[in-house]
Motif scaffolding. Structure first.
Motif, PDB file in Angstrom:
ATOM      1  N   CYS A  57      -9.895  84.248  52.079  1.00 34.33           N
ATOM      2  CA  CYS A  57     -11.146  83.377  51.794  1.00 34.33           C
ATOM      3  C   CYS A  57     -11.327  82.658  53.162  1.00 34.33           C
ATOM      4  CB  CYS A  57     -10.615  82.052  50.773  1.00 34.33           C
ATOM      5  SG  CYS A  57     -11.760  81.058  50.357  1.00 34.33           S
ATOM      6  N   ALA A  58     -12.710  82.499  53.395  1.00 35.15           N
ATOM      7  CA  ALA A  58     -13.140  81.824  54.788  1.00 35.15           C
ATOM      8  C   ALA A  58     -12.939  80.457  54.707  1.00 35.15           C
ATOM      9  CB  ALA A  58     -14.431  82.418  55.000  1.00 35.15           C
ATOM     10  N   ILE A  59     -12.671  80.012  53.677  1.00 38.31           N
ATOM     11  CA  ILE A  59     -12.641  78.540  53.657  1.00 38.31           C
ATOM     12  C   ILE A  59     -11.014  78.032  53.478  1.00 38.31           C
ATOM     13  CG2 ILE A  59     -13.076  76.353  52.213  1.00 38.31           C
ATOM     14  CD1 ILE A  59     -15.762  77.874  51.317  1.00 38.31           C
ATOM     15  N   CYS A  60     -10.495  78.475  52.837  1.00 42.20           N
ATOM     16  CA  CYS A  60      -8.953  77.921  52.475  1.00 42.20           C
ATOM     17  C   CYS A  60      -8.186  78.977  53.407  1.00 42.20           C
ATOM     18  CB  CYS A  60      -8.420  77.897  51.095  1.00 42.20           C
ATOM     19  SG  CYS A  60      -8.318  79.492  50.179  1.00 42.20           S
ATOM     20  N   LEU A  61      -8.567  80.071  53.707  1.00 46.19           N
ATOM     21  CA  LEU A  61      -7.870  80.973  54.799  1.00 46.19           C
ATOM     22  C   LEU A  61      -6.438  81.491  53.894  1.00 46.19           C
ATOM     23  CD1 LEU A  61      -7.840  79.210  57.877  1.00 46.19           C
ATOM     24  CD2 LEU A  61      -9.503  80.900  57.087  1.00 46.19           C
ATOM     25  N   GLU A  62      -6.528  81.479  52.481  1.00 47.35           N
ATOM     26  CA  GLU A  62      -5.639  82.352  51.936  1.00 47.35           C
ATOM     27  C   GLU A  62      -6.012  83.658  51.416  1.00 47.35           C
ATOM     28  OE1 GLU A  62      -3.284  80.111  48.774  1.00 47.35           O
ATOM     29  OE2 GLU A  62      -4.381  78.092  49.242  1.00 47.35           O
ATOM     30  N   VAL A  63      -5.210  84.531  51.272  1.00 48.38           N
ATOM     31  CA  VAL A  63      -5.353  85.993  50.638  1.00 48.38           C
ATOM     32  C   VAL A  63      -5.655  85.744  49.123  1.00 48.38           C
ATOM     33  CG1 VAL A  63      -4.471  88.185  50.281  1.00 48.38           C
ATOM     34  CG2 VAL A  63      -3.885  87.170  52.437  1.00 48.38           C
ATOM     35  N   VAL A  64      -7.076  85.957  48.820  1.00 42.69           N
ATOM     36  CA  VAL A  64      -7.604  85.773  47.608  1.00 42.69           C
ATOM     37  C   VAL A  64      -6.569  86.108  46.544  1.00 42.69           C
ATOM     38  CG1 VAL A  64      -9.387  86.007  46.034  1.00 42.69           C
ATOM     39  CG2 VAL A  64      -9.712  85.603  48.522  1.00 42.69           C
ATOM     40  N   LEU A  65      -6.004  87.660  46.499  1.00 44.91           N
ATOM     41  CA  LEU A  65      -5.198  87.966  45.436  1.00 44.91           C
ATOM     42  C   LEU A  65      -3.829  87.433  45.367  1.00 44.91           C
ATOM     43  CD1 LEU A  65      -6.896  91.674  45.453  1.00 44.91           C
ATOM     44  CD2 LEU A  65      -7.373  89.587  43.938  1.00 44.91           C
ATOM     45  N   GLU A  66      -3.417  86.621  46.319  1.00 42.50           N
ATOM     46  CA  GLU A  66      -2.119  86.070  46.413  1.00 42.50           C
ATOM     47  C   GLU A  66      -1.927  84.801  46.020  1.00 42.50           C
ATOM     48  OE1 GLU A  66      -0.620  87.143  50.129  1.00 42.50           O
ATOM     49  OE2 GLU A  66      -0.679  89.312  49.800  1.00 42.50           O
ATOM     50  N   LYS A  67      -3.119  84.185  45.646  1.00 36.67           N
ATOM     51  CA  LYS A  67      -3.397  82.631  45.361  1.00 36.67           C
ATOM     52  C   LYS A  67      -2.593  82.438  44.301  1.00 36.67           C
ATOM     53  CE  LYS A  67      -6.569  80.135  46.146  1.00 36.67           C
ATOM     54  NZ  LYS A  67      -7.601  79.400  46.773  1.00 36.67           N
ATOM     55  N   ASN A  68      -2.107  81.116  44.030  1.00 41.58           N
ATOM     56  CA  ASN A  68      -1.637  80.677  42.789  1.00 41.58           C
ATOM     57  C   ASN A  68      -1.989  79.402  42.377  1.00 41.58           C
ATOM     58  OD1 ASN A  68       0.888  82.389  42.352  1.00 41.58           O
ATOM     59  ND2 ASN A  68       1.758  81.311  44.083  1.00 41.58           N
ATOM     60  N   PRO A  69      -2.311  79.220  40.810  1.00 43.18           N
ATOM     61  CA  PRO A  69      -1.843  80.021  39.922  1.00 43.18           C
ATOM     62  C   PRO A  69      -2.672  81.336  39.894  1.00 43.18           C
ATOM     63  CG  PRO A  69      -3.365  78.510  39.052  1.00 43.18           C
ATOM     64  CD  PRO A  69      -3.242  78.117  40.607  1.00 43.18           C
ATOM     65  N   PRO A  70      -2.145  82.669  39.079  1.00 43.99           N
ATOM     66  CA  PRO A  70      -2.674  83.728  39.154  1.00 43.99           C
ATOM     67  C   PRO A  70      -4.386  83.613  38.746  1.00 43.99           C
ATOM     68  CG  PRO A  70      -0.634  83.907  38.417  1.00 43.99           C
ATOM     69  CD  PRO A  70      -0.719  82.456  38.683  1.00 43.99           C
ATOM     70  N   ALA A  71      -4.614  82.822  37.957  1.00 43.26           N
ATOM     71  CA  ALA A  71      -6.013  82.604  37.338  1.00 43.26           C
ATOM     72  C   ALA A  71      -7.165  82.523  38.430  1.00 43.26           C
ATOM     73  CB  ALA A  71      -6.053  81.494  36.481  1.00 43.26           C
ATOM     74  N   GLU A  72      -6.374  81.771  39.788  1.00 51.76           N
ATOM     75  CA  GLU A  72      -7.373  81.601  40.869  1.00 51.76           C
ATOM     76  C   GLU A  72      -7.392  82.899  41.826  1.00 51.76           C
ATOM     77  OE1 GLU A  72      -8.424  78.469  42.096  1.00 51.76           O
ATOM     78  OE2 GLU A  72      -8.305  77.967  40.248  1.00 51.76           O
ATOM     79  N   ARG A  73      -6.975  84.080  41.255  1.00 48.86           N
ATOM     80  CA  ARG A  73      -7.108  85.329  41.975  1.00 48.86           C
ATOM     81  C   ARG A  73      -8.223  86.212  41.838  1.00 48.86           C
ATOM     82  NH1 ARG A  73      -0.764  86.868  41.115  1.00 48.86           N
ATOM     83  NH2 ARG A  73      -0.034  85.284  42.125  1.00 48.86           N
ATOM     84  N   ARG A  74      -9.534  85.324  41.842  1.00 50.35           N
ATOM     85  CA  ARG A  74     -10.589  86.030  41.784  1.00 50.35           C
ATOM     86  C   ARG A  74     -11.848  85.664  43.001  1.00 50.35           C
ATOM     87  NH1 ARG A  74     -13.313  83.733  36.933  1.00 50.35           N
ATOM     88  NH2 ARG A  74     -12.471  81.831  37.599  1.00 50.35           N
ATOM     89  N   PHE A  75     -12.427  86.717  43.418  1.00 53.09           N
ATOM     90  CA  PHE A  75     -13.758  86.555  44.632  1.00 53.09           C
ATOM     91  C   PHE A  75     -14.746  85.590  43.899  1.00 53.09           C
ATOM     92  CE2 PHE A  75     -10.992  90.136  45.728  1.00 53.09           C
ATOM     93  CZ  PHE A  75     -10.577  89.756  47.131  1.00 53.09           C
ATOM     94  N   GLY A  76     -15.359  84.878  44.972  1.00 51.41           N
ATOM     95  CA  GLY A  76     -16.269  84.235  44.469  1.00 51.41           C
ATOM     96  C   GLY A  76     -17.485  84.970  45.351  1.00 51.41           C
ATOM     97  N   ILE A  77     -18.258  85.847  44.820  1.00 54.02           N
ATOM     98  CA  ILE A  77     -18.978  86.976  45.613  1.00 54.02           C
ATOM     99  C   ILE A  77     -20.643  86.337  45.830  1.00 54.02           C
ATOM    100  CG2 ILE A  77     -19.926  89.070  45.771  1.00 54.02           C
ATOM    101  CD1 ILE A  77     -17.503  90.195  44.645  1.00 54.02           C
ATOM    102  N   LEU A  78     -21.089  85.985  46.988  1.00 56.31           N
ATOM    103  CA  LEU A  78     -22.491  85.591  47.101  1.00 56.31           C
ATOM    104  C   LEU A  78     -23.172  87.126  47.316  1.00 56.31           C
ATOM    105  CD1 LEU A  78     -21.948  83.044  49.692  1.00 56.31           C
ATOM    106  CD2 LEU A  78     -22.400  82.713  47.237  1.00 56.31           C
TER     107      LEU A  78
END
Length: 167
Positions: free
Chosen positions: A48-69
């Protein structure tokens, strides 16, 4: 008995000698499957260009989605792009764009797979939109309200189907 040739894409003996239509369909499905697999592998390391976390490794698992523009190639997780869109520090014209390149985008959509390619992005968006079109718009209120988005709204604006109960 038909003779089968080896497909150079999937390495299986599945191409029927002389059946061009079947072979063309098989190769198209092979290419599609490979593109999807590449997208999955490619998605695993997108940050993620904002939080700099790997999107598919975020916690909790429900957060593992891309917000696509739709009109930009920058990667965001859903929670970060939602936060960006809801901030009041910046004018709406700025918030309705990409936080990085400022390309205007009136909406974003969630997706579990990153779509870099324009065609794949359109395909993922079409799937998402078809799901939303089955959900009634809360603002429209089955014709009793007014939706400010009009035809641009992603939700259903028709009256809900009458349900007949047989006893």
């Amino acid at each position: 008995m038909p003779t089968f040739l080896k497909c150079d894409l999937c390495d299986k003996f599945c191409l029927a000698l002389g059946d061009n239509d079947q072979n063309r369909r098989h190769k198209a499905s092979c290419i599609s499957a490979q593109v999807q697999e590449i997208d999955k592998v490619f998605s695993r390391k997108k940050t993620c260009a904002i939080c700099l976390e790997v999107v598919l490794e975020k916690n909790p698992p429900a957060e593992r989605r891309f917000g696509i523009l739709p009109k930009c190639k920058h990667t965001f997780c859903v929670s970060c792009i939602k936060t960006w869109r809801s901030t009041t520090e910046y004018p709406e014209t700025l918030r309705k764009g990409c936080p990085i390149c400022r390309v205007h985008s009136s909406f974003f959509f969630p997706c579990k797979v990153w779509a870099e390619d324009e065609r794949e992005k359109k395909r993922q968006y079409a799937i998402y939109r078809s799901i939303l079109k089955k959900i009634d718009c809360k603002r429209y209120n089955q014709g009793a309200g007014a939706c400010p988005f009009g035809e641009r709204c992603h939700f259903r604006h028709g009256r809900a189907a009458e349900v007949t109960i047989c006893i």
